[in-house]
Design a protein around this motif. Sequence first.
Motif, PDB file in Angstrom:
ATOM      1  N   GLY A 132      52.324  18.421  17.316  1.00  7.97           N
ATOM      2  CA  GLY A 132      53.542  18.490  16.344  1.00  7.97           C
ATOM      3  C   GLY A 132      53.560  20.229  15.988  1.00  7.97           C
ATOM      4  N   HIS A 133      54.752  20.509  15.281  1.00 13.32           N
ATOM      5  CA  HIS A 133      54.971  21.839  14.556  1.00 13.32           C
ATOM      6  C   HIS A 133      55.134  22.610  14.348  1.00 13.32           C
ATOM      7  N   GLN A 134      54.371  21.951  12.753  1.00 14.16           N
ATOM      8  CA  GLN A 134      53.986  23.344  12.011  1.00 14.16           C
ATOM      9  C   GLN A 134      53.649  23.843  11.831  1.00 14.16           C
ATOM     10  N   PRO A 135      54.149  25.060  10.690  1.00 16.11           N
ATOM     11  CA  PRO A 135      53.968  26.105  10.343  1.00 16.11           C
ATOM     12  C   PRO A 135      52.290  25.941   9.591  1.00 16.11           C
ATOM     13  N   LEU A 136      51.676  27.142  10.305  1.00 21.13           N
ATOM     14  CA  LEU A 136      50.159  26.581   9.659  1.00 21.13           C
ATOM     15  C   LEU A 136      50.240  27.217   7.910  1.00 21.13           C
ATOM     16  N   SER A 137      51.048  27.297   7.231  1.00 17.75           N
ATOM     17  CA  SER A 137      51.229  27.484   5.878  1.00 17.75           C
ATOM     18  C   SER A 137      51.557  26.124   5.255  1.00 17.75           C
ATOM     19  N   VAL A 138      52.748  25.411   6.099  1.00 16.44           N
ATOM     20  CA  VAL A 138      52.850  23.687   5.627  1.00 16.44           C
ATOM     21  C   VAL A 138      51.155  23.359   5.222  1.00 16.44           C
ATOM     22  N   TYR A 139      50.452  23.220   6.763  1.00 12.96           N
ATOM     23  CA  TYR A 139      48.959  22.543   6.461  1.00 12.96           C
ATOM     24  C   TYR A 139      47.775  23.209   5.289  1.00 12.96           C
ATOM     25  N   LYS A 140      48.651  24.846   5.267  1.00 11.52           N
ATOM     26  CA  LYS A 140      47.521  25.246   4.264  1.00 11.52           C
ATOM     27  C   LYS A 140      47.856  24.809   2.975  1.00 11.52           C
ATOM     28  N   ARG A 141      48.996  24.396   2.287  1.00 15.03           N
ATOM     29  CA  ARG A 141      49.277  23.316   1.017  1.00 15.03           C
ATOM     30  C   ARG A 141      49.413  22.083   0.932  1.00 15.03           C
ATOM     31  N   ALA A 142      49.259  21.773   2.177  1.00 13.20           N
ATOM     32  CA  ALA A 142      48.503  20.627   1.548  1.00 13.20           C
ATOM     33  C   ALA A 142      47.018  20.168   1.541  1.00 13.20           C
ATOM     34  N   LEU A 143      46.552  20.835   1.947  1.00 13.70           N
ATOM     35  CA  LEU A 143      45.185  21.332   1.941  1.00 13.70           C
ATOM     36  C   LEU A 143      44.057  21.188   0.251  1.00 13.70           C
ATOM     37  N   LYS A 144      43.665  20.104   0.045  1.00  9.16           N
ATOM     38  CA  LYS A 144      42.444  20.564  -1.090  1.00  9.16           C
ATOM     39  C   LYS A 144      41.898  22.304  -1.190  1.00  9.16           C
ATOM     40  N   THR A 145      41.843  22.562  -2.015  1.00 12.60           N
ATOM     41  CA  THR A 145      40.294  24.231  -2.863  1.00 12.60           C
ATOM     42  C   THR A 145      39.037  23.183  -2.449  1.00 12.60           C
TER      43      THR A 145
ATOM     44  N   GLY B 119      45.551  19.735  18.970  1.00 10.31           N
ATOM     45  CA  GLY B 119      46.296  19.631  19.897  1.00 10.31           C
ATOM     46  C   GLY B 119      47.874  19.832  18.834  1.00 10.31           C
ATOM     47  N   GLY B 120      48.666  20.510  19.706  1.00 16.47           N
ATOM     48  CA  GLY B 120      49.787  21.169  18.886  1.00 16.47           C
ATOM     49  C   GLY B 120      51.068  21.889  20.077  1.00 16.47           C
ATOM     50  N   SER B 121      51.679  22.824  19.051  1.00 18.98           N
ATOM     51  CA  SER B 121      52.892  23.324  20.067  1.00 18.98           C
ATOM     52  C   SER B 121      51.837  24.483  19.580  1.00 18.98           C
ATOM     53  N   GLY B 122      52.247  25.821  20.961  1.00 19.26           N
ATOM     54  CA  GLY B 122      51.525  26.791  21.353  1.00 19.26           C
ATOM     55  C   GLY B 122      52.004  28.197  19.804  1.00 19.26           C
ATOM     56  N   LEU B 123      52.875  27.730  19.519  1.00 19.07           N
ATOM     57  CA  LEU B 123      52.908  27.966  18.171  1.00 19.07           C
ATOM     58  C   LEU B 123      51.441  28.166  17.088  1.00 19.07           C
ATOM     59  N   GLN B 124      51.912  27.012  17.487  1.00 16.64           N
ATOM     60  CA  GLN B 124      50.899  26.417  15.871  1.00 16.64           C
ATOM     61  C   GLN B 124      49.292  26.347  16.359  1.00 16.64           C
ATOM     62  N   LEU B 125      48.840  26.948  18.039  1.00 11.64           N
ATOM     63  CA  LEU B 125      47.795  27.235  17.860  1.00 11.64           C
ATOM     64  C   LEU B 125      47.792  28.565  17.691  1.00 11.64           C
ATOM     65  N   PHE B 126      48.115  29.073  18.050  1.00  7.47           N
ATOM     66  CA  PHE B 126      48.497  30.291  18.231  1.00  7.47           C
ATOM     67  C   PHE B 126      47.932  31.175  16.755  1.00  7.47           C
ATOM     68  N   GLN B 127      49.159  30.436  15.940  1.00  3.19           N
ATOM     69  CA  GLN B 127      48.678  30.482  14.422  1.00  3.19           C
ATOM     70  C   GLN B 127      47.248  30.522  13.759  1.00  3.19           C
ATOM     71  N   THR B 128      46.540  29.417  14.204  1.00  5.68           N
ATOM     72  CA  THR B 128      45.221  28.990  13.800  1.00  5.68           C
ATOM     73  C   THR B 128      44.709  29.806  14.291  1.00  5.68           C
ATOM     74  N   MET B 129      44.496  30.915  15.351  1.00  6.46           N
ATOM     75  CA  MET B 129      42.959  31.787  15.971  1.00  6.46           C
ATOM     76  C   MET B 129      43.462  32.389  15.255  1.00  6.46           C
ATOM     77  N   THR B 130      44.841  33.148  15.081  1.00  5.48           N
ATOM     78  CA  THR B 130      44.924  34.153  14.065  1.00  5.48           C
ATOM     79  C   THR B 130      45.357  34.211  12.997  1.00  5.48           C
ATOM     80  N   GLU B 131      45.320  33.940  12.807  1.00  7.86           N
ATOM     81  CA  GLU B 131      45.409  33.675  11.025  1.00  7.86           C
ATOM     82  C   GLU B 131      44.744  32.391  10.223  1.00  7.86           C
ATOM     83  N   GLY B 132      44.056  31.924  10.947  1.00  7.20           N
ATOM     84  CA  GLY B 132      43.136  30.599  10.048  1.00  7.20           C
ATOM     85  C   GLY B 132      42.084  31.195   9.978  1.00  7.20           C
ATOM     86  N   PRO B 133      41.029  32.152  10.873  1.00  4.76           N
ATOM     87  CA  PRO B 133      40.023  32.884  10.392  1.00  4.76           C
ATOM     88  C   PRO B 133      40.314  33.666   9.350  1.00  4.76           C
TER      89      PRO B 133
END
Length: 322
Positions: free
Chosen positions: A220-233, A241-255
């Motif tokens: 998929g190609h969802q922005p990280l913000s979409v998954y964050k909103r769908a997560l419980k506290t 796996g997914g798009s390169g942009l999604q992987l880049f966001q996860t590696m840079t913004e995820g931490p």
Amino acid sequence: MKAVISRTYGTPEVLELIEVEKPVPKDNQVLVKVHATSVNFGNLALLVGKPYLVRFAFGLTKPKYRIPGGDMAGRVEAVGPDVKAFKSGDEVFADLSGSGWGAFAEYVSVPEDVLVQKPSGISFEEAAAVPMAGVTALQAIRDKGEIQPGQKVLVYGASGGVGTFAVQLAKSFGAEVTAVCSTRNVDLVRLMGADHVIDYKREDFRKQTQQYDLIIGVNGHQPLSVYKRALKTGGRFVHVGGSGLQLFQTMTEGPWISMAGKKKMGAFLHKPNPTDLRYMKELIENGKVKPVIDKTYKMNEIREAFNYFAEGHSQGKVIVTV
């Protein structure tokens, strides 16, 4: 013997089926006659040399491993003098991505400790579907995702090789599973045990309000913000796996997201592990997990197999018979 080789990075057109020398097992090695293998994202990365970071492991200017192929299922033909666990005639399967690859060939010689007895009651083709995709799903859900019984789990990209295993594994751990897929795959993921299905062709995932304890992002190609909103506290998002942009966001913004709040978001890369493969073998033999095969190709159709896999729409695994 016949083998598929890759002399340079590129499209599937660079793959060649040629005659090469048949390997001879060393003291601690097992010679296996390969019956089936499969195509995975790792195979595609090894073929094209992208993302470029993989070249540090696979070779900077050309492929380090001449014969690709990670998943392998076959029959033992000979063993080295120090081998204790296997004998000629044993049916085995393995993930060779940590021990030199080489499964796209009629024979492969591998260390004894990477092999696992093939699950009983399934074909070589079904067994070849399991090692990389099955263990990836297991490690993502159990180890990185820290799944617990009763949790609500979302698998985004539920109909592919890893996704079909992820749905079944989450159910085996006692979770309530929601699968995200396209219209043509709805019936498939329901058969895999999904409790709920979101058809992204008909429903905008970004607008849904349900929250989950664990989200496995397989495709998929969802922005990280979409998954964050769908997560419980306290929830976790695991990028498989997914798009390169999604992987880049996860590696840079995820931490940063993980440190700043109570939602954990991170990328994940599978590690070959015979113990985990034995765990998958037990689940298969107990009827809790079933490999899903989309298409099967012959070894002289390896280019077609890669082209089909690269389209990203396979229902389960793409198998190559040897």
